[in-house]
Scaffold this motif. Structure first.
Motif, short mmCIF file in Angstrom:
data_model
loop_
_atom_site.label_atom_id
_atom_site.label_comp_id
_atom_site.label_asym_id
_atom_site.label_seq_id
_atom_site.Cartn_x
_atom_site.Cartn_y
_atom_site.Cartn_z
N ASP A 1 -66.36 -55.53 -40.76
CA ASP A 1 -67.07 -55.22 -39.48
C ASP A 1 -65.87 -55.11 -38.20
N ALA A 2 -64.69 -55.92 -38.41
CA ALA A 2 -64.08 -56.07 -36.95
C ALA A 2 -62.92 -54.95 -36.89
N CYS A 3 -62.68 -54.06 -37.84
CA CYS A 3 -61.76 -53.27 -37.31
C CYS A 3 -61.90 -52.15 -36.29
N VAL A 4 -61.09 -51.85 -35.10
CA VAL A 4 -61.28 -50.93 -34.39
C VAL A 4 -60.50 -49.98 -34.60
N HIS A 5 -59.78 -49.68 -35.63
CA HIS A 5 -59.10 -48.32 -35.90
C HIS A 5 -57.93 -48.40 -34.71
N CYS A 6 -57.33 -49.38 -34.20
CA CYS A 6 -56.13 -49.32 -33.18
C CYS A 6 -55.06 -48.79 -33.78
N PRO B 1 -54.64 -57.32 -34.44
CA PRO B 1 -54.99 -58.27 -33.42
C PRO B 1 -56.19 -59.18 -33.92
N TYR B 2 -56.91 -58.87 -35.10
CA TYR B 2 -58.01 -59.59 -35.57
C TYR B 2 -57.65 -60.47 -36.90
N GLY B 3 -56.34 -60.29 -37.08
CA GLY B 3 -55.86 -60.77 -38.43
C GLY B 3 -56.40 -60.11 -39.72
N ILE B 4 -56.98 -58.82 -39.60
CA ILE B 4 -57.27 -58.24 -40.86
C ILE B 4 -56.27 -58.33 -41.92
N ASP B 5 -56.62 -58.79 -43.27
CA ASP B 5 -55.66 -58.85 -44.38
C ASP B 5 -56.18 -57.80 -45.26
N THR B 6 -55.20 -56.73 -45.34
CA THR B 6 -55.57 -55.78 -46.60
C THR B 6 -55.82 -56.32 -48.02
N ALA B 7 -54.84 -57.44 -48.05
CA ALA B 7 -54.86 -58.30 -49.52
C ALA B 7 -56.20 -58.54 -49.74
N GLU B 8 -57.03 -59.07 -48.92
CA GLU B 8 -58.30 -59.68 -49.12
C GLU B 8 -59.17 -58.44 -49.38
N VAL B 9 -58.88 -56.99 -49.01
CA VAL B 9 -59.63 -56.22 -49.05
C VAL B 9 -59.43 -55.43 -50.49
N LEU C 1 -74.16 -49.23 -24.66
CA LEU C 1 -73.16 -50.25 -25.28
C LEU C 1 -73.77 -51.44 -25.74
N LEU C 2 -74.78 -52.07 -25.00
CA LEU C 2 -75.10 -53.42 -25.14
C LEU C 2 -75.99 -53.02 -26.78
N ALA C 3 -76.68 -51.88 -26.91
CA ALA C 3 -77.41 -51.66 -28.14
C ALA C 3 -76.63 -51.57 -29.44
N ILE C 4 -75.36 -50.61 -29.16
CA ILE C 4 -74.66 -50.79 -30.48
C ILE C 4 -73.95 -51.82 -30.84
N PHE C 5 -73.58 -52.54 -29.63
CA PHE C 5 -72.71 -53.61 -29.81
C PHE C 5 -72.83 -54.46 -31.33
N PRO C 6 -73.89 -55.01 -31.49
CA PRO C 6 -73.94 -55.69 -32.76
C PRO C 6 -74.09 -55.20 -33.98
N ALA D 1 -64.93 -58.45 -31.20
CA ALA D 1 -64.97 -59.57 -30.07
C ALA D 1 -65.35 -60.88 -30.70
N PRO D 2 -66.52 -61.05 -31.24
CA PRO D 2 -66.79 -62.38 -31.89
C PRO D 2 -66.04 -62.34 -33.35
N GLY D 3 -65.75 -61.33 -33.94
CA GLY D 3 -65.15 -61.29 -35.29
C GLY D 3 -63.81 -62.17 -35.04
N VAL D 4 -62.77 -61.91 -34.26
CA VAL D 4 -61.62 -62.51 -34.28
C VAL D 4 -61.77 -64.21 -34.37
N PHE D 5 -62.82 -64.55 -33.77
CA PHE D 5 -62.72 -66.00 -33.94
C PHE D 5 -63.30 -66.52 -35.26
N PHE D 6 -63.63 -65.92 -35.95
CA PHE D 6 -63.95 -66.03 -37.29
C PHE D 6 -63.03 -65.54 -38.40
N SER D 7 -61.79 -64.87 -38.03
CA SER D 7 -60.92 -64.52 -39.02
C SER D 7 -60.25 -65.68 -39.48
#
Lengths: 512, 241
Positions: free
Chosen positions: A75-80, A157-165, B197-202, B209-215
């Motif tokens: 989910d988290a990758c923003v293609h930065c 920036p989100y610590g995404i680890d390609t190794a896991e993928v 923006l609100l609608a596509i966020f989830p 934004a929330p994901g980083v905390f669960f990494s």
């Protein structure tokens, strides 16, 4: 090998232009039915594509529910693009699909199509795609061009680890009978014979006896290489390459000398004569666990107090980070965790369990129980190549970053000439040797040569500036990969060796 | 018209809150079978909190990766934070002291936000590697955010809207009482974009934004030898032995 040429060096730092399709292909050899079935995987892919398609999607769903890493990283990758110029395989091959983000997207595009609303509704818009046979072939090719070295995860920036993928992708491929020959064959051997090289117990015993004679000839001292000694204090678990491959064996001699000089009683195990654990490379928890359990069994059977691990990168990651979870080798299990307590009660917790051989040696140096003649290493101008799994997947000592300091401290304690390679290519930003993660096979030699390019470029720079003639490393795969590819780059293969090879050169044996 | 906006705002806010909550619950409930912090990693819980704080506030890893991307993204996110805080004045009466204080900064932050977004988009358009990995939605999301910033700035600096009425609408909206909203095309564009923006966020990459905390590579303590880490499904394998 004559047809493999080294790519030309470039000006550092390097951000190469894209060469789409540069590494397209069929990937490494596919495991045959016999190899796959021996370790409990389906022998081959189903004749009917739909069956495979459904199995892949189901397996992906299963992994998404078992691994938070995969779920968040999809989910988290923003293609930065932070990772886009960080992979040694991308820098060396210029194939855009070897950019970590693009490699992940091979799977993310399928994830989006089957597991997210926008991907189901507007696949084109969000880069989602149907799983086809071509997509699966692309997975097989490019997920076998990742050494799971985690360099990209340092910069994300989100610590995404390609190794896991990559691990998830290989796990999925294995689950539908599309596994890689090299890794799966080796896993079969470790179960059947006890080590990755398929060296049976009696042959190993012979090798060790021969080694004792050689060392006696060279030093005049009886250095023992004991096996299966019950009641020994230390069980040494080391990569099986240490038993006969060059330059690995010189480090094994180094460990033995350290044990001898410090009067440590130690033993190897014929049952667990392998530190390597290719279960990690294929991302299969059951295999990872089963292979690690051999060490637990050996430790229980031999009644040892300490478990020390030899110079091996991924093995140290598995040992340091995973053994406690998988086997209970470690500390701090719940009082009612009988499985782990059984072993943890036996181990001596004045020491970290498991202990890296470098931690062991460094402790002994600090306790002044070892002495060295540093001039014995004066012919070397030494640099240190941090191995990826040690650098980014483990630790040594009791502070963060000990995995960088301790091996360097040892080198400086046993040798006079030490220099660093360029910043940004050492420590946590080290480049993989190009042969890790289950890619150390001749059918991937082109990839291995190109993947080594970033390290070779930096090494050449250090050679030019400082006259370096020895690159120390603490990984069996690094050693094997470098001895193979360095001659292609015009270096002497003996330029690479272990930290304990240097220890072995300088150590003063006998009464102290 | 006001009623339509009010209803749409309720709907998208609900979608945002419920959708995001679902995703976060999904992350939280998914096991982490192995210790995988990217090392060197903090050896204590306090250290992890500090690492995460540096990551979330200062984008530490991105700083190591690429200074341009870091600068543009820090500019955008920092400005966005100020702009969002500034907008609290539309939802509070009387306006909190510190919110009043940051009003002038917040207004200019709109401009720097636009500049940051422009920089990020330029990278996407002109740097070969980034262009290669960009999907259509990556571009559109930047366009959407730039549309929000531009329409907001237009109302602030060019064609003023009746902000007193806007505030009346939102204060009423908070208490489910529908007040008139100025009939202003730019305002409508601004609000529609925000709702989109609100609608596509989830459902999108905005989940970073929330994901980083669960990494796990960032939020795990480096203590595998000191403490046995075991997930429920992995523990089950042990009892099967």
């Amino acid at each position: 090998m004559a047809d493999v040429a080294a790519p030309a060096y470039r000006i550092i730092p390097i951000i190469p232009a894209l060469k789409p399709g540069a590494m397209e292909g069929k990937g490494p050899f596919v495991a045959n039915e016999k190899i796959n079935e021996a370790i409990g995987f389906p022998g081959k892919m189903a004749e009917n594509w739909q069956e495979t398609h459904d199995a892949v999607i189901a397996k992906m769903g299963e992994l998404l529910s078992k691994y938070r890493s995969l779920k968040v990283y999809m989910d988290a990758c923003v293609h930065c693009g932070a990772c886009s110029d960080k992979c040694h395989y991308f820098i060396g091959t210029q194939d855009p699909k070897n950019m970590p983000v693009a490699r992940q997207d091979l799977m993310r595009s399928v994830y989006r199509r089957y597991f997210t609303l926008p991907g189901k509704l507007f696949p084109k818009l969000v880069g989602a795609r149907d799983l086809t046979r071509e997509v699966l072939d692309e997975w097989y090719n490019y997920f076998n061009q990742c050494s799971e070295c985690r360099r990209c995860s340092v910069f994300c920036p989100y610590g995404i680890d390609t190794a896991e993928v990559t691990m998830a992708a290989r796990e999925i491929l294995d689950s539908v009978g599309y596994g890689q020959k090299y890794s799966n064959e080796i896993i079969g051997k470790v179960h059947r014979i006890g080590n990755n090289l398929g060296l049976p117990g009696p042959a190993l015993q012979d090798t060790l006896e021969g080694l004792e004679e050689d060392v006696k000839d060279a030093t005049g001292i009886d250095i023992r290489f004991p096996m299966d000694v019950k009641g020994a204090e230390v069980l040494l678990i080391t990569p099986s390459a240490d038993f006969f491959a060059e330059p690995h064996i010189d480090s094994l001699i180094g460990y033995a000398k350290v044990f001898h000089a410090t009067g440590t009683s130690w033993t190897l195990s014929s049952m667990a004569s392998e530190a390597g654990n290719f279960g990690m490379f294929i991302g299969n928890y059951e295999q990872l666990r089963k292979i690690a359990l051999r060490i637990r069994e050996a430790a229980l059977e031999l009644g040892v107090k300490r478990i020390v691990v030899g110079e091996c990168g991924h093995a140290w990651r598995v040992a340091y980070s995973f053994w406690n979870t998988l086997t209970g080798v470690g500390d701090g299990a719940d009082a009612n965790d009988r499985f782990a307590q059984m072993l943890q009660k036996q181990l001596d917790h004045r020491y970290k369990q498991p202990t890296h051989i470098c931690e062991f040696t460094w402790d002994m140096i600090q306790d002044e129980r070892l002495s060295f003649d540093k001039s014995k290493n004066d012919k070397h101008i030494i640099t240190f190549h941090d191995s990826c799994n040690v650098a980014r997947g483990s630790r040594m000592g009791d502070f963060a970053g000990g995995q960088f300091e301790i091996p360097r401290n040892i080198i400086k304690a046993v040798a006079n000439n030490y220099v660093e390679m360029r910043d940004g290519t050492t420590r946590e930003q080290t480049f993989c040797c190009g042969g890790g993660g289950g890619l150390l096979t001749d059918d991937l030699i082109d990839l291995r040569v190109k993947g080594a390019l970033p390290r070779m470029e930096v090494l050449q720079e250090t050679v030019d500036v400082h006259g370096v003639n020895f690159m120390a490393t603490i990984c069996a795969i690094c050693k094997a990969q470098f001895t193979k590819v360095m001659p292609i780059y015009g270096f002497d293969r003996r330029m690479v060796g272990g930290v304990h090879q240097l220890v072995s050169n300088a150590i003063i044996l006998g009464d102290k | 018209m006001s009623l339509l906006f009010a209803i749409l705002l309720y709907a998208t806010t609900l979608l945002f809150v419920v959708g995001l909550f679902q995703r976060i619950r999904g992350y939280a409930n998914t096991p982490v079978p192995l210790k995988i912090p990217t090392t060197p990693a903090p050896t204590t819980q306090t250290g992890v909190v500090l690492r995460m704080t540096r990551e979330v506030l200062f984008f530490e890893s991105l700083f190591k990766a690429n200074l341009w991307t870091w600068a543009m993204s820090a500019l955008f996110h920092g400005s966005l934070a100020l702009v969002l805080l500034r907008h609290l004045r539309y939802f509070t009466e009387p306006v909190w002291g510190w919110v009043a204080l940051i009003q002038p900064f917040g207004a200019y932050a709109g401009i720097t936000m636009l500049a940051g977004l422009g920089g990020l988009w330029a990278r996407r358009l002109f740097v070969e590697r980034i262009r290669y990995i960009s999907t259509l939605s990556d571009h559109l999301m930047l366009v959407l955010l730039m549309g929000i910033a531009a329409s907001g700035l237009t109302m602030k600096f060019i064609t003023h809207t009746d902000v007193v009425a806007v505030k009346g609408f939102f204060l009423g909206w908070l208490h489910f009482s529908i007040q008139p909203l100025p009939a202003d095309a730019i305002l409508a564009l601004h609000l529609f974009s925000v709702m989109a923006l609100l609608a596509i966020f989830p459902f999108s990459k905005l989940l970073h934004a929330p994901g980083v905390f669960f990494s796990p590579t960032r939020n795990q303590t480096d203590d595998p030898r000191e403490k046995r880490h075991l997930s429920a499904w992995a523990a089950k394998l042990e009892s099967e032995n």
